[in-house]
Design an enzyme around this catalytic site. Structure first.
Site, PDB file in Angstrom:
ATOM      1  N   SER A 136      45.829   4.778  41.477  1.00  0.00           N
ATOM      2  CA  SER A 136      44.416   5.011  41.804  1.00  0.00           C
ATOM      3  C   SER A 136      43.955   6.212  40.984  1.00  0.00           C
ATOM      4  CB  SER A 136      44.327   5.317  43.303  1.00  0.00           C
ATOM      5  OG  SER A 136      43.156   6.020  43.611  1.00  0.00           O
ATOM      6  N   TYR A 149      46.909   9.733  50.844  1.00  0.00           N
ATOM      7  CA  TYR A 149      46.820   8.658  49.839  1.00  0.00           C
ATOM      8  C   TYR A 149      47.111   9.221  48.445  1.00  0.00           C
ATOM      9  CZ  TYR A 149      44.819   4.601  47.444  1.00  0.00           C
ATOM     10  OH  TYR A 149      44.631   3.492  46.650  1.00  0.00           O
TER      11      TYR A 149
HETATM   12  N1  LIG Z   1      40.393  -0.299  47.425  1.00  0.00           N
HETATM   13  C1  LIG Z   1      40.444   0.803  46.683  1.00  0.00           C
HETATM   14  O1  LIG Z   1      39.503   1.619  46.690  1.00  0.00           O
HETATM   15  C2  LIG Z   1      41.617   1.047  45.780  1.00  0.00           C
HETATM   16  C3  LIG Z   1      41.439   1.927  44.696  1.00  0.00           C
HETATM   17  C4  LIG Z   1      42.525   2.200  43.879  1.00  0.00           C
HETATM   18  C5  LIG Z   1      43.753   1.594  44.124  1.00  0.00           C
HETATM   19  N2  LIG Z   1      43.910   0.750  45.183  1.00  0.00           N
HETATM   20  C6  LIG Z   1      45.240   0.162  45.411  1.00  0.00           C
HETATM   21  O2  LIG Z   1      45.146  -1.233  45.253  1.00  0.00           O
HETATM   22  C7  LIG Z   1      46.178  -1.868  46.012  1.00  0.00           C
HETATM   23  C8  LIG Z   1      45.591  -3.035  46.791  1.00  0.00           C
HETATM   24  O3  LIG Z   1      44.700  -2.533  47.752  1.00  0.00           O
HETATM   25  P1  LIG Z   1      43.340  -3.238  48.170  1.00  0.00           P
HETATM   26  O4  LIG Z   1      42.263  -2.276  47.906  1.00  0.00           O
HETATM   27  O5  LIG Z   1      43.261  -4.608  47.629  1.00  0.00           O
HETATM   28  O6  LIG Z   1      43.538  -3.229  49.757  1.00  0.00           O
HETATM   29  P2  LIG Z   1      43.637  -4.416  50.832  1.00  0.00           P
HETATM   30  O7  LIG Z   1      42.496  -5.346  50.690  1.00  0.00           O
HETATM   31  O8  LIG Z   1      43.856  -3.726  52.116  1.00  0.00           O
HETATM   32  O9  LIG Z   1      44.956  -5.198  50.377  1.00  0.00           O
HETATM   33  C9  LIG Z   1      46.241  -4.640  50.523  1.00  0.00           C
HETATM   34  C10 LIG Z   1      47.255  -5.743  50.276  1.00  0.00           C
HETATM   35  O10 LIG Z   1      48.566  -5.185  50.422  1.00  0.00           O
HETATM   36  C11 LIG Z   1      49.286  -5.986  51.352  1.00  0.00           C
HETATM   37  N3  LIG Z   1      50.270  -5.161  52.055  1.00  0.00           N
HETATM   38  C12 LIG Z   1      50.087  -4.002  52.721  1.00  0.00           C
HETATM   39  N4  LIG Z   1      51.253  -3.569  53.227  1.00  0.00           N
HETATM   40  C13 LIG Z   1      52.199  -4.482  52.865  1.00  0.00           C
HETATM   41  C14 LIG Z   1      53.580  -4.605  53.102  1.00  0.00           C
HETATM   42  N5  LIG Z   1      54.270  -3.696  53.822  1.00  0.00           N
HETATM   43  N6  LIG Z   1      54.250  -5.674  52.580  1.00  0.00           N
HETATM   44  C15 LIG Z   1      53.583  -6.589  51.843  1.00  0.00           C
HETATM   45  N7  LIG Z   1      52.268  -6.535  51.590  1.00  0.00           N
HETATM   46  C16 LIG Z   1      51.579  -5.493  52.102  1.00  0.00           C
HETATM   47  C17 LIG Z   1      48.207  -6.571  52.283  1.00  0.00           C
HETATM   48  O11 LIG Z   1      48.628  -7.801  52.846  1.00  0.00           O
HETATM   49  P3  LIG Z   1      49.184  -8.002  54.357  1.00  0.00           P
HETATM   50  O12 LIG Z   1      48.420  -7.089  55.254  1.00  0.00           O
HETATM   51  O13 LIG Z   1      48.963  -9.457  54.577  1.00  0.00           O
HETATM   52  O14 LIG Z   1      50.619  -7.648  54.255  1.00  0.00           O
HETATM   53  C18 LIG Z   1      47.117  -6.879  51.264  1.00  0.00           C
HETATM   54  O15 LIG Z   1      47.365  -8.091  50.602  1.00  0.00           O
HETATM   55  C19 LIG Z   1      46.784  -0.779  46.911  1.00  0.00           C
HETATM   56  O16 LIG Z   1      48.023  -0.395  46.386  1.00  0.00           O
HETATM   57  C20 LIG Z   1      45.786   0.362  46.815  1.00  0.00           C
HETATM   58  O17 LIG Z   1      46.409   1.622  46.963  1.00  0.00           O
HETATM   59  C21 LIG Z   1      42.853   0.437  46.006  1.00  0.00           C
END
Ligand SMILES: NC(=O)c1ccc[n+]([C@@H]2O[C@H](COP(=O)([O-])OP(=O)(O)OC[C@H]3O[C@@H](n4cnc5c(N)ncnc54)[C@H](OP(=O)(O)O)[C@@H]3O)[C@@H](O)[C@H]2O)c1
Length: 284
Positions: A136, A149
């Site tokens: 991030s 985070y």
């Molecule tokens: N949204 C933002 O602002 C942002 C910005 C920069 C980086 N990111 C990064 O992008 C990545 C994806 O996040 P997102 O924004 O798409 O959030 P999200 O919509 O909450 O998706 C998170 C994903 O991770 C899975 N997950 C969480 N814990 C897990 C576990 N223990 N085992 C397997 N799967 C798991 C969830 O699926 P289940 O709950 O079905 O397991 C879901 O598919 C993260 O690493 C986050 O740090 C996000």
């Protein structure tokens, strides 16, 4: 074949669909079987092959089973996208802070380490492959109220940096992606008032923006991608001195400045996600 963790929604789903749109076969991993099945159908609708494997990346046994199922089905792994993760908002003085760090480390860092350790022997045996780790902007510059985070995202950056150098001289590439705020359910539990000040009026990226950056990073063998590009100004300022970094971060709390930098150009995070249905409960 492309293996995407955290593929049940948000950025991971977008990455899986983007690769499928390019004709890749995909393996989808996450804990929610129901949501994975929906994404699997979406991939098939694009004419691509998909396998979904219900996986908690914090479980060694589940990750071993995921990798075995992937190789049994497709014979190889070309790209691993380590995307699964969670995020919490809250100040360092909050009693929940240490637990937030532990939980986020467990899902976002140790999960990544476990999956990488299980996949790397296959990539080495093949003699080629690509690993993409999701960090991030917060993995290069922390913000107030995002300490837990940011600690973990910094650790993802360091992990990626070490891994890339350990794999120097092989045909296995390592890319780390640093997106700014993105319109997913990651921070849905935080109210607007709980968000760090600069994030309250920021326009989030779309998951598709991040997915396209991931595909470009793999194609071009990019080591690091920051999204949007204007976020590099903040990182450059931080590299000069924390005083300059903090000044830019504070300036982003002012809407006209965020607007001038292209960070506030439409709906806010909460305005974007408020129209969406709540994510389905996980079925384990
Ligand atoms: N949204 C933002 O602002 C942002 C910005 C920069 C980086 N990111 C990064 O992008 C990545 C994806 O996040 P997102 O924004 O798409 O959030 P999200 O919509 O909450 O998706 C998170 C994903 O991770 C899975 N997950 C969480 N814990 C897990 C576990 N223990 N085992 C397997 N799967 C798991 C969830 O699926 P289940 O709950 O079905 O397991 C879901 O598919 C993260 O690493 C986050 O740090 C996000």
């Amino acid at each position: 074949m492309v293996l995407v963790t955290g593929a049940s929604r948000g950025i991971g789903r977008a990455i899986a669909l983007a690769f499928a749109g390019e004709g890749a076969r995909v393996v989808l991993a996450a804990r929610s079987a129901e949501r994975l099945a929906q994404v699997e159908n979406e991939v098939r609708d694009l004419g691509a092959e998909a396998l979904s494997v219900q996986t908690d990346v914090t479980s060694h046994d589940a990750v071993a089973a995921l990798v075995e199922a992937s190789v049994n089905r497709f014979g190889r792994i070309d790209v691993l996208v380590n995307n699964a993760g969670i995020g919490k908002v809250g100040g360092i003085e909050s009693s929940a802070f240490a637990d937030d760090v532990r939980q986020t480390l467990q899902a976002s860092l140790f999960g990544m380490i476990t999956v990488t350790q299980h996949v790397l022997p296959i990539l080495r045996q093949q003699g080629s492959g690509a690993i993409v780790n999701m960090s991030s902007v917060m993995g290069r510059k922390a913000f107030a109220r995002f300490g837990s985070y940011a600690i973990v995202m910094h650790s993802v950056s360091a992990f990626s940096d070490s891994l890339r150098q350990e794999l120097a001289g092989t045909d296995i590439g390592v890319s780390v992606i640093h997106p700014a705020l993105t319109a997913t359910d990651l921070l849905r539990e935080a109210t607007e008032a709980e968000m760090p000040a600069p994030f309250r009026h920021m326009t989030p990226l779309s998951p598709d923006d991040v997915a396209h950056a991931v595909i470009a990073a793999v194609r071009r063998g990019k080591r690091r991608v920051v999204l949007p590009r204007t976020a590099n100004m903040l990182l450059l300022g931080e590299a000069v001195s924390p005083r300059v970094g903090d000044t830019i971060a504070a300036a982003l709390t002012r809407r006209p400045i965020a607007k001038a930098l292209g960070m506030s150009r439409g709906k806010t995070y909460h305005e974007t996600i408020s129209n969406r249905p709540e994510p389905a409960t996980r079925s384990r």
